[in-house]
Write a protein that holds these residues in place. Structure first.
Motif, PDB file in Angstrom:
ATOM      1  N   UNK A  31       0.861  -1.185   0.000  1.00  0.00           N
ATOM      2  CA  UNK A  31       0.000   0.000   0.000  1.00  0.00           C
ATOM      3  C   UNK A  31       0.894   1.231   0.000  1.00  0.00           C
ATOM      4  N   UNK A  32       0.673   2.123  -0.966  1.00  0.00           N
ATOM      5  CA  UNK A  32       1.473   3.349  -1.045  1.00  0.00           C
ATOM      6  C   UNK A  32       0.548   4.534  -1.297  1.00  0.00           C
ATOM      7  N   UNK A  33       0.713   5.580  -0.504  1.00  0.00           N
ATOM      8  CA  UNK A  33      -0.067   6.812  -0.667  1.00  0.00           C
ATOM      9  C   UNK A  33       0.292   7.456  -1.998  1.00  0.00           C
ATOM     10  N   UNK A  34      -0.705   8.034  -2.676  1.00  0.00           N
ATOM     11  CA  UNK A  34      -0.504   8.701  -3.958  1.00  0.00           C
ATOM     12  C   UNK A  34      -0.928  10.159  -3.819  1.00  0.00           C
ATOM     13  N   UNK A  35      -0.065  11.068  -4.246  1.00  0.00           N
ATOM     14  CA  UNK A  35      -0.389  12.498  -4.200  1.00  0.00           C
ATOM     15  C   UNK A  35      -1.205  12.854  -5.433  1.00  0.00           C
ATOM     16  N   UNK A  36      -2.524  12.974  -5.245  1.00  0.00           N
ATOM     17  CA  UNK A  36      -3.415  13.316  -6.354  1.00  0.00           C
ATOM     18  C   UNK A  36      -3.689  14.812  -6.428  1.00  0.00           C
ATOM     19  N   UNK A  74      -5.764  16.230  -4.493  1.00  0.00           N
ATOM     20  CA  UNK A  74      -7.125  16.419  -3.986  1.00  0.00           C
ATOM     21  C   UNK A  74      -7.079  16.619  -2.473  1.00  0.00           C
ATOM     22  N   UNK A  75      -7.838  17.592  -1.977  1.00  0.00           N
ATOM     23  CA  UNK A  75      -7.817  17.904  -0.555  1.00  0.00           C
ATOM     24  C   UNK A  75      -8.776  17.046   0.262  1.00  0.00           C
ATOM     25  N   UNK A  76      -9.860  16.590  -0.348  1.00  0.00           N
ATOM     26  CA  UNK A  76     -10.893  15.885   0.416  1.00  0.00           C
ATOM     27  C   UNK A  76     -10.828  14.365   0.276  1.00  0.00           C
ATOM     28  N   UNK A  77      -9.911  13.872  -0.565  1.00  0.00           N
ATOM     29  CA  UNK A  77      -9.820  12.434  -0.814  1.00  0.00           C
ATOM     30  C   UNK A  77      -8.369  11.992  -0.685  1.00  0.00           C
ATOM     31  N   UNK A  78      -8.141  10.904   0.037  1.00  0.00           N
ATOM     32  CA  UNK A  78      -6.825  10.271   0.072  1.00  0.00           C
ATOM     33  C   UNK A  78      -6.859   9.089  -0.878  1.00  0.00           C
ATOM     34  N   UNK A  79      -5.785   8.897  -1.628  1.00  0.00           N
ATOM     35  CA  UNK A  79      -5.717   7.805  -2.594  1.00  0.00           C
ATOM     36  C   UNK A  79      -4.480   6.965  -2.312  1.00  0.00           C
ATOM     37  N   UNK A  80      -4.659   5.666  -2.401  1.00  0.00           N
ATOM     38  CA  UNK A  80      -3.568   4.726  -2.178  1.00  0.00           C
ATOM     39  C   UNK A  80      -3.486   3.770  -3.361  1.00  0.00           C
ATOM     40  N   UNK A  81      -2.259   3.459  -3.765  1.00  0.00           N
ATOM     41  CA  UNK A  81      -1.993   2.447  -4.773  1.00  0.00           C
ATOM     42  C   UNK A  81      -1.828   1.132  -4.014  1.00  0.00           C
ATOM     43  N   UNK A  82      -2.657   0.147  -4.321  1.00  0.00           N
ATOM     44  CA  UNK A  82      -2.663  -1.116  -3.591  1.00  0.00           C
ATOM     45  C   UNK A  82      -2.333  -2.254  -4.556  1.00  0.00           C
ATOM     46  N   UNK A  83      -1.447  -3.140  -4.122  1.00  0.00           N
ATOM     47  CA  UNK A  83      -1.121  -4.339  -4.901  1.00  0.00           C
ATOM     48  C   UNK A  83      -1.286  -5.535  -3.973  1.00  0.00           C
TER      49      UNK A  83
END
Length: 98
Positions: free
Chosen positions: A44-49, A51-60
């Motif tokens: 799981x790695x955090x992704x800087x999109x 966006x202020x209201x949503x956190x996004x993670x790259x998951x494998x």
């Protein structure tokens, strides 16, 4: 609009006459054991999109036979607790997009 070959009461009562092969349970037990043995730890790695209201993670995570499955995990920003989740499976020929 969904279309069905049978009326709803018939569809609800329908039971297939197809008999499972005698080794079905053995096949699935072996297949699942092999996949579990080939599985890698989830990444799981955090992704800087931006966006202020949503956190996004790259998951494998490991799929069939240990093959990697890639996914996006989006959640409201700033929430630390558990939340309900919606899983959307793209299927073959589609990707997860941006």
């Amino acid at each position: 609009m969904p279309q069905f070959d049978l009326a709803l009461p018939e569809l609800e009562a329908y039971r297939s006459r197809t008999e499972p092969p005698p080794d079905l349970d053995t096949f699935w037990s072996t297949t699942l054991d092999e996949s579990r043995q080939a599985a890698e730890p989830v990444q799981v790695a955090w992704v800087d999109t931006g966006l202020a209201l949503v956190e996004t993670f790259d998951v494998i995570f490991s799929g069939f036979g240990g093959d990697p499955v890639h996914a996006w995990y989006h959640r409201p920003a700033g929430i630390d607790g558990d939340l309900p989740v919606v899983v959307r499976y793209q299927g073959y020929g589609n990707g997860r997009g941006l």
